[in-house]
Motif scaffolding. Structure first.
Motif, PDB file in Angstrom:
ATOM      1  N   VAL A  41       5.960   5.558   1.686  1.00 51.87           N
ATOM      2  CA  VAL A  41       5.761   6.985   1.447  1.00 51.87           C
ATOM      3  C   VAL A  41       5.531   7.266  -0.032  1.00 51.87           C
ATOM      4  O   VAL A  41       4.599   7.997  -0.410  1.00 51.87           O
ATOM      5  CB  VAL A  41       6.956   7.798   1.988  1.00 51.87           C
ATOM      6  CG1 VAL A  41       6.832   9.266   1.596  1.00 51.87           C
ATOM      7  CG2 VAL A  41       7.040   7.667   3.509  1.00 51.87           C
ATOM      8  N   ALA A  42       6.373   6.699  -0.888  1.00 47.86           N
ATOM      9  CA  ALA A  42       6.236   6.941  -2.323  1.00 47.86           C
ATOM     10  C   ALA A  42       4.905   6.390  -2.840  1.00 47.86           C
ATOM     11  O   ALA A  42       4.215   7.058  -3.628  1.00 47.86           O
ATOM     12  CB  ALA A  42       7.401   6.313  -3.076  1.00 47.86           C
ATOM     13  N   ASP A  43       4.536   5.185  -2.410  1.00 49.41           N
ATOM     14  CA  ASP A  43       3.271   4.602  -2.856  1.00 49.41           C
ATOM     15  C   ASP A  43       2.085   5.406  -2.348  1.00 49.41           C
ATOM     16  O   ASP A  43       1.126   5.671  -3.090  1.00 49.41           O
ATOM     17  CB  ASP A  43       3.154   3.157  -2.373  1.00 49.41           C
ATOM     18  CG  ASP A  43       4.040   2.201  -3.148  1.00 49.41           C
ATOM     19  OD1 ASP A  43       4.612   2.616  -4.178  1.00 49.41           O
ATOM     20  OD2 ASP A  43       4.166   1.036  -2.719  1.00 49.41           O
ATOM     21  N   ARG A  44       2.114   5.794  -1.081  1.00 43.66           N
ATOM     22  CA  ARG A  44       1.015   6.586  -0.513  1.00 43.66           C
ATOM     23  C   ARG A  44       0.810   7.881  -1.291  1.00 43.66           C
ATOM     24  O   ARG A  44      -0.324   8.244  -1.647  1.00 43.66           O
ATOM     25  CB  ARG A  44       1.309   6.907   0.952  1.00 43.66           C
ATOM     26  CG  ARG A  44       0.259   7.761   1.645  1.00 43.66           C
ATOM     27  CD  ARG A  44       0.842   8.423   2.876  1.00 43.66           C
ATOM     28  NE  ARG A  44       1.929   9.338   2.521  1.00 43.66           N
ATOM     29  CZ  ARG A  44       2.810   9.824   3.405  1.00 43.66           C
ATOM     30  NH1 ARG A  44       2.741   9.455   4.686  1.00 43.66           N
ATOM     31  NH2 ARG A  44       3.756  10.660   3.022  1.00 43.66           N
ATOM     32  N   ASP A  45       1.898   8.586  -1.564  1.00 44.10           N
ATOM     33  CA  ASP A  45       1.792   9.864  -2.257  1.00 44.10           C
ATOM     34  C   ASP A  45       1.303   9.687  -3.686  1.00 44.10           C
ATOM     35  O   ASP A  45       0.508  10.494  -4.198  1.00 44.10           O
ATOM     36  CB  ASP A  45       3.143  10.591  -2.242  1.00 44.10           C
ATOM     37  CG  ASP A  45       3.552  11.026  -0.833  1.00 44.10           C
ATOM     38  OD1 ASP A  45       2.701  10.970   0.079  1.00 44.10           O
ATOM     39  OD2 ASP A  45       4.724  11.396  -0.645  1.00 44.10           O
ATOM     40  N   ALA A  46       1.757   8.632  -4.350  1.00 40.88           N
ATOM     41  CA  ALA A  46       1.330   8.382  -5.728  1.00 40.88           C
ATOM     42  C   ALA A  46      -0.161   8.033  -5.775  1.00 40.88           C
ATOM     43  O   ALA A  46      -0.889   8.489  -6.669  1.00 40.88           O
ATOM     44  CB  ALA A  46       2.160   7.261  -6.342  1.00 40.88           C
ATOM     45  N   ILE A  47      -0.628   7.235  -4.819  1.00 42.78           N
ATOM     46  CA  ILE A  47      -2.048   6.870  -4.770  1.00 42.78           C
ATOM     47  C   ILE A  47      -2.892   8.099  -4.471  1.00 42.78           C
ATOM     48  O   ILE A  47      -3.949   8.315  -5.081  1.00 42.78           O
ATOM     49  CB  ILE A  47      -2.282   5.765  -3.730  1.00 42.78           C
ATOM     50  CG1 ILE A  47      -1.608   4.465  -4.173  1.00 42.78           C
ATOM     51  CG2 ILE A  47      -3.777   5.532  -3.497  1.00 42.78           C
ATOM     52  CD1 ILE A  47      -1.483   3.433  -3.071  1.00 42.78           C
ATOM     53  N   LEU A  68      -2.159   0.998   3.469  1.00 46.86           N
ATOM     54  CA  LEU A  68      -1.515   1.961   2.586  1.00 46.86           C
ATOM     55  C   LEU A  68      -2.535   2.884   1.930  1.00 46.86           C
ATOM     56  O   LEU A  68      -2.384   4.118   1.945  1.00 46.86           O
ATOM     57  CB  LEU A  68      -0.721   1.212   1.513  1.00 46.86           C
ATOM     58  CG  LEU A  68      -0.195   2.024   0.329  1.00 46.86           C
ATOM     59  CD1 LEU A  68       0.857   3.019   0.783  1.00 46.86           C
ATOM     60  CD2 LEU A  68       0.361   1.097  -0.748  1.00 46.86           C
ATOM     61  N   VAL A  69      -3.589   2.308   1.365  1.00 47.86           N
ATOM     62  CA  VAL A  69      -4.588   3.109   0.656  1.00 47.86           C
ATOM     63  C   VAL A  69      -5.350   4.008   1.618  1.00 47.86           C
ATOM     64  O   VAL A  69      -5.651   5.167   1.301  1.00 47.86           O
ATOM     65  CB  VAL A  69      -5.537   2.204  -0.137  1.00 47.86           C
ATOM     66  CG1 VAL A  69      -6.674   3.011  -0.754  1.00 47.86           C
ATOM     67  CG2 VAL A  69      -4.769   1.458  -1.232  1.00 47.86           C
ATOM     68  N   ALA A  70      -5.658   3.510   2.818  1.00 44.07           N
ATOM     69  CA  ALA A  70      -6.337   4.343   3.809  1.00 44.07           C
ATOM     70  C   ALA A  70      -5.508   5.578   4.134  1.00 44.07           C
ATOM     71  O   ALA A  70      -6.054   6.674   4.322  1.00 44.07           O
ATOM     72  CB  ALA A  70      -6.616   3.537   5.077  1.00 44.07           C
ATOM     73  N   ASN A  71      -4.190   5.421   4.194  1.00 41.38           N
ATOM     74  CA  ASN A  71      -3.331   6.569   4.470  1.00 41.38           C
ATOM     75  C   ASN A  71      -3.294   7.560   3.308  1.00 41.38           C
ATOM     76  O   ASN A  71      -2.940   8.722   3.499  1.00 41.38           O
ATOM     77  CB  ASN A  71      -1.919   6.095   4.812  1.00 41.38           C
ATOM     78  CG  ASN A  71      -1.764   5.768   6.276  1.00 41.38           C
ATOM     79  OD1 ASN A  71      -1.473   6.624   7.090  1.00 41.38           O
ATOM     80  ND2 ASN A  71      -2.001   4.507   6.627  1.00 41.38           N
ATOM     81  N   ALA A  72      -3.662   7.106   2.123  1.00 41.86           N
ATOM     82  CA  ALA A  72      -3.680   7.992   0.952  1.00 41.86           C
ATOM     83  C   ALA A  72      -5.000   8.740   0.805  1.00 41.86           C
ATOM     84  O   ALA A  72      -5.009   9.870   0.283  1.00 41.86           O
ATOM     85  CB  ALA A  72      -3.394   7.191  -0.314  1.00 41.86           C
ATOM     86  N   ILE A  73      -6.111   8.149   1.237  1.00 39.19           N
ATOM     87  CA  ILE A  73      -7.419   8.757   0.942  1.00 39.19           C
ATOM     88  C   ILE A  73      -8.256   9.049   2.183  1.00 39.19           C
ATOM     89  O   ILE A  73      -9.427   9.413   2.063  1.00 39.19           O
ATOM     90  CB  ILE A  73      -8.227   7.879  -0.038  1.00 39.19           C
ATOM     91  CG1 ILE A  73      -8.614   6.542   0.601  1.00 39.19           C
ATOM     92  CG2 ILE A  73      -7.455   7.670  -1.340  1.00 39.19           C
ATOM     93  CD1 ILE A  73      -9.598   5.733  -0.238  1.00 39.19           C
ATOM     94  N   ALA A  74      -7.708   8.904   3.389  1.00 39.15           N
ATOM     95  CA  ALA A  74      -8.466   9.192   4.605  1.00 39.15           C
ATOM     96  C   ALA A  74      -8.971  10.629   4.593  1.00 39.15           C
ATOM     97  O   ALA A  74      -8.288  11.545   4.138  1.00 39.15           O
ATOM     98  CB  ALA A  74      -7.599   8.959   5.838  1.00 39.15           C
ATOM     99  N   GLU A  75     -10.195  10.790   5.086  1.00 35.87           N
ATOM    100  CA  GLU A  75     -10.861  12.091   5.196  1.00 35.87           C
ATOM    101  C   GLU A  75     -11.023  12.789   3.846  1.00 35.87           C
ATOM    102  O   GLU A  75     -11.045  14.002   3.768  1.00 35.87           O
ATOM    103  CB  GLU A  75     -10.123  12.992   6.202  1.00 35.87           C
ATOM    104  CG  GLU A  75     -10.171  12.454   7.629  1.00 35.87           C
ATOM    105  CD  GLU A  75      -9.602  13.403   8.653  1.00 35.87           C
ATOM    106  OE1 GLU A  75      -8.622  14.097   8.335  1.00 35.87           O
ATOM    107  OE2 GLU A  75     -10.147  13.455   9.775  1.00 35.87           O
TER     108      GLU A  75
END
Length: 280
Positions: A41-47, A68-75
């Motif tokens: 969660v922390a990494d996703r939000d920071a990215i 992890l990165v896909a969950n940060a920048i999807a759509e």
């Protein structure tokens, strides 16, 4: 450019980092570097915060880092380039790229929009499922000391220890070994459960594996290694855009991570991630 690095990526990760730093210096480009910590969660939000609009994101790692990165920048409008440096690199396998081609893609203008799967609120890039695959990941833990052989070894052991699960279907047996929803073709460090999967067709491949005995499981495993499992009697295939799994209490594995438990809704979201491809 934002570069997301799995610091546990080992020698291959270090080589990719050194190459990218050299390229950035030669081209007089700047980058922000982010090392993952293992806190999803922390990494996703920071990215997500660091990846401002239209910034190119480079991933140095494997399927888990890509997840992890896909969950940060999807759509979003960001583009993603991958420098594979993981244990399995299953998502990367379907492109059949050489190391040089992956590196060329980092600075390429060729972009493709691919589908993503979603387990309730969590995105996945490659394959999700319940049953055998989740059992393997739970037993594998975070060690992976044998590299790709870790998956093969634990997979073989789990053929005799994983419990049957239930998945209700009007057409197929109710008890089975594993239910997969596949966006990509490969999982388990090189197995190809979904050879027909396509990253941009708006659908997930549904595969329901129903061997009932240990011997049938061994036969299925060998057939999958040989890419001869499709069409056999214990493999059932369909295509879905959305699936609700009502059975309770099963761990859900996606991209090599345990991402939730059933009941859950799994959907395919069309062209939700922009990835860079190697120039022709």
């Amino acid at each position: 450019m934002l570069v997301v690095v799995n610091p546990l990526a080992g020698a291959e990760g270090k080589a990719q980092i050194a190459w990218l730093k050299q390229q950035l210096k030669q081209q007089q480009l700047t980058a922000t570097w982010f090392n993952t910590t293992g806190n999803f969660v922390a990494d996703r939000d920071a990215i997500a915060q660091a990846a401002t609009a239209e910034v190119s994101v480079v991933v140095i790692g494997g399927d888990g880092t890509l997840h992890l990165v896909a969950n940060a920048i999807a759509e979003r409008d960001n583009t993603l380039a991958l420098l594979p440096a993981g244990t399995g690199n299953d998502f990367a396998l379907q492109f059949h790229y050489s190391k040089a081609q992956w590196r060329a893609a980092v600075f390429s203008d060729k972009i493709s929009s691919i589908d993503l799967g979603k387990v309730d609120g969590r995105w996945f890039v490659n394959v999700a499922g319940i049953g055998f695959n989740a059992h393997v990941m739970n037993n594998l833990g975070q060690t992976k000391r044998l590299g790709k052989l870790s998956y093969t070894y634990e997979g073989l052991m789990s053929l005799f220890t994983a419990k049957l699960i239930r998945y209700h279907s009007n057409a197929w047996p109710e008890q089975g070994m594993m239910l997969l929803l596949a966006n990509g073709k490969h999982f388990g460090a090189g197995l190809t459960p979904a050879p027909m999967a396509c990253l941009d067709d708006g659908q997930l491949e549904l595969l329901w594996f129903t061997p009932q005995t240990h011997w049938q499981r061994v036969v299925l495993f060998v057939n999958m290694l040989l890419k001869r499992h499709m069409g056999t009697r214990n493999v059932h295939h369909g295509r879905i855009t959305e699936l609700y799994i009502a059975q309770e209490g099963y761990d859900i594995e996606a991209d090599g991570e345990i991402v939730g438990r059933t009941p859950a809704t799994i959907t395919c979201c069309r062209r939700a991630l922009n990835i860079k491809k190697a120039p022709l």
